[in-house]
Scaffold this motif. Sequence first.
Motif, PDB file in Angstrom:
ATOM      1  N   SER A 161     -31.455 -61.897 -31.383  1.00 28.46           N
ATOM      2  CA  SER A 161     -31.270 -61.603 -29.773  1.00 28.46           C
ATOM      3  C   SER A 161     -32.721 -62.607 -28.979  1.00 28.46           C
ATOM      4  CB  SER A 161     -31.513 -59.844 -29.235  1.00 28.46           C
ATOM      5  OG  SER A 161     -31.325 -59.532 -27.982  1.00 28.46           O
ATOM      6  N   CYS A 162     -33.600 -62.602 -29.630  1.00 28.47           N
ATOM      7  CA  CYS A 162     -34.617 -63.607 -28.515  1.00 28.47           C
ATOM      8  C   CYS A 162     -34.242 -64.754 -28.757  1.00 28.47           C
ATOM      9  CB  CYS A 162     -36.246 -63.125 -29.152  1.00 28.47           C
ATOM     10  SG  CYS A 162     -36.735 -61.455 -28.292  1.00 28.47           S
ATOM     11  N   TYR A 163     -34.273 -64.926 -30.231  1.00 30.76           N
ATOM     12  CA  TYR A 163     -33.619 -66.288 -30.258  1.00 30.76           C
ATOM     13  C   TYR A 163     -32.576 -66.866 -29.187  1.00 30.76           C
ATOM     14  CZ  TYR A 163     -32.404 -70.944 -32.853  1.00 30.76           C
ATOM     15  OH  TYR A 163     -32.353 -71.974 -32.683  1.00 30.76           O
ATOM     16  N   GLY A 164     -31.614 -66.373 -29.366  1.00 33.43           N
ATOM     17  CA  GLY A 164     -30.577 -66.563 -28.242  1.00 33.43           C
ATOM     18  C   GLY A 164     -30.950 -66.217 -26.557  1.00 33.43           C
ATOM     19  N   LYS A 165     -31.977 -65.397 -26.418  1.00 34.36           N
ATOM     20  CA  LYS A 165     -32.101 -65.994 -25.428  1.00 34.36           C
ATOM     21  C   LYS A 165     -32.944 -66.660 -24.972  1.00 34.36           C
ATOM     22  CE  LYS A 165     -32.318 -60.668 -24.204  1.00 34.36           C
ATOM     23  NZ  LYS A 165     -32.835 -59.444 -24.047  1.00 34.36           N
ATOM     24  N   LYS A 166     -33.490 -66.888 -25.691  1.00 33.55           N
ATOM     25  CA  LYS A 166     -34.696 -68.246 -25.818  1.00 33.55           C
ATOM     26  C   LYS A 166     -33.786 -69.425 -25.513  1.00 33.55           C
ATOM     27  CE  LYS A 166     -39.221 -69.412 -25.871  1.00 33.55           C
ATOM     28  NZ  LYS A 166     -40.381 -69.532 -26.115  1.00 33.55           N
ATOM     29  N   TYR A 167     -33.194 -69.746 -26.499  1.00 30.04           N
ATOM     30  CA  TYR A 167     -32.552 -70.973 -27.561  1.00 30.04           C
ATOM     31  C   TYR A 167     -31.086 -71.227 -27.182  1.00 30.04           C
ATOM     32  CZ  TYR A 167     -37.195 -72.013 -28.840  1.00 30.04           C
ATOM     33  OH  TYR A 167     -38.321 -72.097 -28.433  1.00 30.04           O
TER      34      TYR A 167
END
Length: 193
Positions: A61-67
């Motif tokens: 989830s955080c990876y998708g938001k950041k990258y």
Amino acid sequence: RMPNWGGGKKCGVCQKAVYFAEEVQCEGSSFHKSCFLCMVCKKNLDSTTVAVHGEEIYCKSCYGKKYGPKGYGYGQGAGTLSTDKGESLGIKYQEGQPHRPTNPNASRMAQKVGGADGCPRCGQAVYAAEKVIGAGKSWHKSCFRCAKCGKSLESTTLADKDGEIYCKGCYAKNFGPKGFGFGQGAGALVHSQ
């Protein structure tokens, strides 16, 4: 600095020696189990929830938001996708975000985003680790809520209408039978002769 007795592997997060009993391996690096956490939200990770970016580890989830996808066509008004929930990549994690009613255009654009389904509630990509299926669509667990009252739903407690999902109480109040004889107490229908 701690001496590295016996030449053991170093943790990719804390740089201290990692011994076999506490080791998690990911893409050639070793980590302590207690260090194998998302760099943003600090959730525990495992092989199904980790996303690696260079030396950094994230939950999906955080990876998708950041990258995730950015640029022209993303986040530019109603009905478009926005993945920039990252306050210029400083990303502040919020536990239990308040319910937001569905963007009426979002359900029309349940399109694929980077190989994942788009959530009808928020428009973001839905990956397997966070997916709930309801009303024939893929939703984030956190978005799988009644469109009226915001109550969390399960596949057994939802009712759907026109691509939106509701708890059974709100569905009955808003779309159930109305008129003479309904909702007048005692549970009996009144039939006029």
